[in-house]
Write a protein that holds these residues in place. Sequence first.
Motif, PDB file in Angstrom:
ATOM      1  N   PHE A   1       0.495  -1.062  -0.281  1.00 12.06           N
ATOM      2  CA  PHE A   1      -0.147  -0.093   0.219  1.00 12.06           C
ATOM      3  C   PHE A   1       0.653   1.423   0.147  1.00 12.06           C
ATOM      4  O   PHE A   1       0.793   2.017  -0.700  1.00 12.06           O
TER       5      PHE A   1
ATOM      6  N   ASP B   1       1.635   4.154  -2.555  1.00 10.58           N
ATOM      7  CA  ASP B   1       0.946   5.738  -2.553  1.00 10.58           C
ATOM      8  C   ASP B   1       2.418   6.253  -2.850  1.00 10.58           C
ATOM      9  O   ASP B   1       1.999   7.566  -2.847  1.00 10.58           O
ATOM     10  N   LEU B   2       3.805   6.312  -2.685  1.00 10.03           N
ATOM     11  CA  LEU B   2       4.728   6.405  -3.646  1.00 10.03           C
ATOM     12  C   LEU B   2       4.563   7.536  -4.495  1.00 10.03           C
ATOM     13  O   LEU B   2       4.923   7.706  -5.061  1.00 10.03           O
TER      14      LEU B   2
ATOM     15  N   GLY C   1       2.610   9.267  -5.938  1.00  9.05           N
ATOM     16  CA  GLY C   1       3.060  10.220  -5.443  1.00  9.05           C
ATOM     17  C   GLY C   1       3.903  10.735  -6.262  1.00  9.05           C
ATOM     18  O   GLY C   1       3.893  11.599  -6.703  1.00  9.05           O
TER      19      GLY C   1
ATOM     20  N   TYR D   1       1.903  11.790  -9.638  1.00 11.41           N
ATOM     21  CA  TYR D   1       1.008  13.505  -9.318  1.00 11.41           C
ATOM     22  C   TYR D   1       2.576  14.578  -9.973  1.00 11.41           C
ATOM     23  O   TYR D   1       1.752  15.562 -10.624  1.00 11.41           O
ATOM     24  N   HIS D   2       3.690  14.333  -9.002  1.00 14.26           N
ATOM     25  CA  HIS D   2       4.282  15.293  -9.270  1.00 14.26           C
ATOM     26  C   HIS D   2       4.689  15.413 -10.826  1.00 14.26           C
ATOM     27  O   HIS D   2       5.742  16.333 -11.157  1.00 14.26           O
TER      28      HIS D   2
ATOM     29  N   SER E   1      -8.245  14.704 -10.898  1.00 17.48           N
ATOM     30  CA  SER E   1      -8.834  13.343  -9.764  1.00 17.48           C
ATOM     31  C   SER E   1      -7.924  13.516  -8.269  1.00 17.48           C
ATOM     32  O   SER E   1      -7.605  12.692  -8.505  1.00 17.48           O
ATOM     33  N   GLY E   2      -8.602  14.837  -8.022  1.00 16.31           N
ATOM     34  CA  GLY E   2      -8.514  14.443  -6.470  1.00 16.31           C
ATOM     35  C   GLY E   2      -7.517  15.442  -6.017  1.00 16.31           C
ATOM     36  O   GLY E   2      -7.130  15.930  -4.279  1.00 16.31           O
ATOM     37  N   VAL E   3      -6.212  16.153  -6.859  1.00 13.20           N
ATOM     38  CA  VAL E   3      -5.053  16.622  -6.108  1.00 13.20           C
ATOM     39  C   VAL E   3      -5.751  18.425  -5.961  1.00 13.20           C
ATOM     40  O   VAL E   3      -5.253  18.676  -6.544  1.00 13.20           O
TER      41      VAL E   3
END
Lengths: 261, 611
Positions: free
Chosen positions: A7, A11-12, A15, A18-19, A47-49
Amino acid sequence: MTMIALFLFADLAAGDVYHEIFEHANAAYAAGNFQAAANGYEQLAASGVVLPEVFFNLANAYYRQGRIGLAILNYERALRLAPGFDSARDNLDKALRETAHNLGRPLPPAWEQSLFFWHDALSYTETRTAAIAFWLLFWGLLALRQWRPLPYVRGAAMAAGLLTLAFTGSAWIKAHPHPLAVVVSDKAAVRHGKSDQESVRFELFEGDRVLIDRREDGWARVEKAGGERGWVRDSDVALVGPPYEFQTTRYDIKPNMEQVP
Amino acid sequence: MRGMRQRITAYMTAVAASVIVCLACDPAAAQPSVSASVDQKEVGVEELFIITVTAEGGGRIAEPVIPHSDEIRFNRSPLHQSSSTSIQIINGRPSRFTQRQWTFRAWATREGELTIPPIAVRIDDRNYLTEAIRIRAVKRASSPIPVPEAQRPQPRAEDRAGQDRMPTLDDAVRIESTVNKQRVYQGEAVQLELRILTLNMAGVRAQYNGRSIPPPTTEGFYALPPVQEERIETRDGWEYRTTLVRQLLFPTGAGTFEIGAWHWEGYIWGYTREGPHQTYKALSTPPIEITVRPLPPRPDNFSGAVGQFKVTANLLQTDVMQGAPTQLTVRVRGEGNPDAIGPPQLPPIPWAQVSGPITETRPFSPDEWGLVEKVFNYTILPLEAGERVIPEITFCYFAPAIGQYRTERVPPFSVHVNPAREADRLLVVGGAQEPAETRVTLLSEDIYGIVTHVSGLRPQRSGAATNAVAGLAPPLAYGALFLFTRRQRRFATDSRYARNRRARARARKRLRDMGRSETPADALYKALTGFLADKFDVNEAGMTSEDARMLLEAHHAPADVMENYLKVLRVCERERYAAARLNADELGALVCGAETVMDRLEEFLKKGAKS
């Protein structure tokens, strides 16, 4: 354990995605490709950011394209998330000066202006954190009083309770904001009813901010500062939100799970 | 507190003084008199009329005795009655004067000249009679609501024409729905007036059966908020208390529209000769049809306003400084939909930057019903110095009275703009030293650039779980702490409770410590008696097996528990005085038995406490 590790890795990895999108959008902006930059920022937001910086950059990208309405919309979004975001406020003022009307923002109801005159500079996160802190303090003081009655503890507990109420109310209002919308088309005819046959009551221009109280059959009932109301085509206005509506296609971003070890 | 006491004392003193003065009054000082009157000398047969009986005197005045008459019938319950007492002090001698008045409903049973017999009133144990009254009875149809003469509306002569009956409960409530015109242009004002009329007579009352009366449907109209007022109006010669609701409607399209029927239903109360009467009534107004004509083809500068308007404008200053803003106010005043009035046409002003307008609508005033004023405020920022002109301002609206568009014009304004010191100097080519013109340049600042470094770039999680935990955890923790501290306090203050709750633990500890004792049987004995003493909050010292038996019996312990308990105690007692000590097995069995019997006893006591 393995599940938790998976998980965390997922998640990473997300991240990183997104970056990567953010960096690409920044590069496009720097290269003068504002449409590509706007697409990138919008992709992130969709996307929620939902960070004030993302909306700020998105607004700048639209501003550079001369799309004042969408720029104002996203500056408003950034300011809703971070009312103390001075750069966004200055850019918004600049964008508003370029609108046809420089129409004022519709004000909240009088009771809200009177009761919550102090909370404009605070974000939802700040008011919520304050509410939780005072809530804990309130119960902590009650517990202290239960354990060992000390002077002033009761008064302090009452004060903490009142502050909890005030900040909870503020947080609730910020979590359920007034349905502010921005005109995103060049010109929008506001009519007496939900039909193109209805007579025009007044006109709105790109970047004008209005409140929406009803949406029916592809029409939205808007109210501008001063209280004038009428129906406008839904496509002419966009809600500041949340929830957020985006002009371009919705994106569905998922981290590439196959790359996760 | 003292002030309150003083006020009460003063009040009581005043009351006592009044009572003393009343008792000291001379009732004989005022001459008794009685009189009777009727509200009309000519009445209809079977029609209610009012007889008023007045009695005055210094003493006690009894109720009047209504005489029996075949010609005139009375309702013996008075419709109204009143009483007043006055006290006068003349030459230091107080005298009391009382007046009582009754109004009765009565009706004639036949036509002709009739006599109302004298009515007796007893004042100070003496009977006084009113004079007989002659009335004339004529035949006319009615089912009237009688009211005293003083409260009866006095219709005007022209309203009374053809109206010679008394109002009935059917006349008590009326509703009306009217408009000022039924043929209008699109967007033209239609004034809708809704009236609820209630007969203005004492005792007549109407109540709508519901929370609020729904207005008629006005689909196809843009409606302004209604305005309500109360007034007195006359219908058919009778006065009505009228609730008038006025509303301006503006048809939003062309064609035929309908203002729907308006409904009222509710209870009406009024006095009839049989006494108070109630009826339920449903009223409706007919729907009103409005024909709406479309507007002729619109000119480009049409503001959207339909009605009759006047436009005025004023500039805050005509002598202004370059770069200093001033305000241009344009007022549009007239009859029409304020929300449809768009801003007037302000031509481009090349020497200034114009922003706005900020609009403001003046609310309706009751004195100027239908009139509206809309104010447009423009901010003018002069950029160039010199003699300047704000060009003519036009406002185009549709005037239904003439069926055409009209354009109102505001003449141009001359403005003197003084040059600012910091203004850029534009020099005439050729090197002339005098500045030909100056101009303030608006700074064109660029926007702040994008943010390139952001931490936490990931979808935001909902804070619902945090909110729930943060919301619920503190009160739950507080609840637990509250229970814990309450228990601790009880332990500290209630020794009976504390001994009872700790009895088993103490006994167990004693049993555990038994191994270290030189006289284990004695220790076991003390553990058992200590348990009993703690449970029943008695003194442990010197307790014998006989004491234990009595204690258990007193608390109705089960026979087997009591028997086993005593058996263990007695074995321990015997061991104390016996030569041989108990061996380890026997002692173990005794401890086991003691624990079992203590458990059983505790269980029994818990059950007893619950039941």
